[in-house]
Structure formats: structure tokens, C-alpha cells
Design an enzyme around this catalytic site. Sequence first.
Site, PDB file in Angstrom:
ATOM      1  N   GLY A  29       0.816  -1.215   0.000  1.00  0.00           N
ATOM      2  CA  GLY A  29       0.000   0.000   0.000  1.00  0.00           C
ATOM      3  C   GLY A  29       0.840   1.252   0.000  1.00  0.00           C
ATOM      4  O   GLY A  29       2.052   1.193  -0.196  1.00  0.00           O
ATOM      5  N   ASN A  30       0.184   2.381   0.203  1.00  0.00           N
ATOM      6  CA  ASN A  30       0.895   3.658   0.289  1.00  0.00           C
ATOM      7  C   ASN A  30       0.236   4.535   1.352  1.00  0.00           C
ATOM      8  O   ASN A  30      -0.783   4.148   1.933  1.00  0.00           O
ATOM      9  CB  ASN A  30       0.922   4.347  -1.086  1.00  0.00           C
ATOM     10  CG  ASN A  30      -0.468   4.648  -1.601  1.00  0.00           C
ATOM     11  OD1 ASN A  30      -1.180   5.485  -1.061  1.00  0.00           O
ATOM     12  ND2 ASN A  30      -0.865   3.946  -2.653  1.00  0.00           N
ATOM     13  N   ARG A  31       0.812   5.698   1.609  1.00  0.00           N
ATOM     14  CA  ARG A  31       0.382   6.525   2.738  1.00  0.00           C
ATOM     15  C   ARG A  31      -0.689   7.547   2.395  1.00  0.00           C
ATOM     16  O   ARG A  31      -0.932   8.478   3.164  1.00  0.00           O
ATOM     17  CB  ARG A  31       1.587   7.233   3.353  1.00  0.00           C
ATOM     18  CG  ARG A  31       2.613   6.287   3.934  1.00  0.00           C
ATOM     19  CD  ARG A  31       3.658   7.032   4.747  1.00  0.00           C
ATOM     20  NE  ARG A  31       4.760   6.165   5.124  1.00  0.00           N
ATOM     21  CZ  ARG A  31       4.714   5.300   6.144  1.00  0.00           C
ATOM     22  NH1 ARG A  31       3.627   5.219   6.882  1.00  0.00           N
ATOM     23  NH2 ARG A  31       5.755   4.544   6.411  1.00  0.00           N
ATOM     24  N   SER A  32      -1.335   7.422   1.248  1.00  0.00           N
ATOM     25  CA  SER A  32      -2.390   8.377   0.921  1.00  0.00           C
ATOM     26  C   SER A  32      -3.584   8.197   1.854  1.00  0.00           C
ATOM     27  O   SER A  32      -4.084   7.090   2.045  1.00  0.00           O
ATOM     28  CB  SER A  32      -2.850   8.179  -0.532  1.00  0.00           C
ATOM     29  OG  SER A  32      -3.958   9.012  -0.792  1.00  0.00           O
ATOM     30  N   ALA A  96      -3.762   7.851  -5.095  1.00  0.00           N
ATOM     31  CA  ALA A  96      -2.407   7.335  -5.234  1.00  0.00           C
ATOM     32  C   ALA A  96      -2.535   5.875  -5.668  1.00  0.00           C
ATOM     33  O   ALA A  96      -2.983   5.025  -4.894  1.00  0.00           O
ATOM     34  CB  ALA A  96      -1.652   7.444  -3.917  1.00  0.00           C
TER      35      ALA A  96
END
Length: 224
Positions: A29-32, A96
Site C-alpha cells: 500500500g501507500n500513505r495516501s 495514489a
Amino acid sequence: SAGQDLTGRRVLISAGGTREPLDPVRFLGNRSSGKQGVALVQAALARGASVTLIAANLEVAVPTSVTTILVSSAVEMHEAMTLAADSAEVVIMAAAVADYRPKTVQLGKIKKADAGDTLTLELVKNPDILAGLAASRKPGQLIIGFAAETETDADRLLALGRDKISRKGCDFLVVNRVGHTSGATEGFGTERNTVTVLDRHGVIVNEASGSKMSVANCILDLIR
Ligand code: C5P
């Protein structure tokens, strides 16, 4: 910005960050957080637009009055955006999206005992949703993309943005710096944002800094 200037305009917005499954319990995943995308939704609603939100793993609440389609992975978002874009006048890709996903999704949990001391993941490229929408745009459709970059040098950041908009083929690119490597307090997960908007020639058409709502309104000002 002005009261109901987007009355009846059909605006499609993606928000959040995709999760790319590895096995039934794990993902890349990502931090959005989805805050900037949801601020765009709120601002567009306030200006009278008819909004559809494609939401990926949001950490923030969504206004109840908006049509929302929940997705998780990039492939799911691709499918939902492609369908919804058919009836949209304006498309804003604020999400994102993972550039790569695991090549295989294990049916059962990946086990330490099977992997040993190192575990190598093979990734395959995801479809570029924004580039695809721009390539198959409907007549008159306006397409706005984002570029979240960790580059700290302003000139190099702009150069990255110019390169990106020519590759993506969208009308405007909202460039913002993200990450906390230099004690930054803006970008992913925060309340504020600082952005530079480029047009398709790479020319700066707007710069905005402030709450994500105020940045959202600057972005919506691009709709004519
Ligand atoms: O290439 P990059 O990920 O930096 O591009 C960012 C822009 O492209 C964002 O608007 C994002 O929503 C979009 N994007 C996409 N599909 C991908 C990767 C990014 O639509 N696979």
C-alpha cells in the site's frame, strides 16, 4: 470561489490509495489518506457539481450525498474509473495508484517456513488509469492528474511534473511534494497542501498553498 458555478457539471473524482493484495491478509500500500480527494469532493458538491467518487481505502469520512464506488486495488479502480468516465465531463485522478502489483496472489497466507530468510516478490506493472482515460477521452472532457513527488528541489520538482504531464496526456497536472524526509508537514495524511498546477505545455497556471479545501477550490477553478 464562486457559489454555484459548477451546477450540474458531472465530476468524477478518485481518492485514497490502492492496496495490492499479496495473500488473503496482506497487501502493498501507500500513505495516501484520501484527504485531498475528499476535499475536492466536498468543494465540488458545494459549488453545485454532480459528483461521483471512486474511493480506495479512505481514512476519512465521505459526504453522504455523493455517489461513491468503493474499490481497493489498482485493477479495481481502473475498471470503475473507465466505466464512470463514460458519463463524466471532468475527471480528477487524485488517488495514489500503485504502479506495480504482486504477480501472483497466494490463496493462503505466505508462510515464513516456506520462504526462509529472504522472500522475493515479483511485481507486474498496473495499467496507468490516467494515461488510459486521457488517451480515450470523450469530446470536451477535462482530465486532471496529480503528481506526488519526494523531490525537494523546486526546479527538479517542476521538471518531473513537465515530464509527467507529457507522458500522461492529461490537461492539467497538480504537482505536490510529499513525504516527511526533511520534516515536511504537508502532503500525504496532513491537513495542508502546497501545489503547483501545470498545463499540458508544462506552463505553471496556478500555485496554491493552504488547507486541502482551499487547494481543492483552486483546482476546481480550472474547470471552465
Ligand atoms: O506515474 P505517477 O504514479 O506519478 O502518476 C500520478 C498520477 O497518475 C495520479 O493522478 C495518479 O492517480 C495517476 N495514476 C494512474 N494509474 C497508475 C498510476 C498513477 O492513474 N497506475
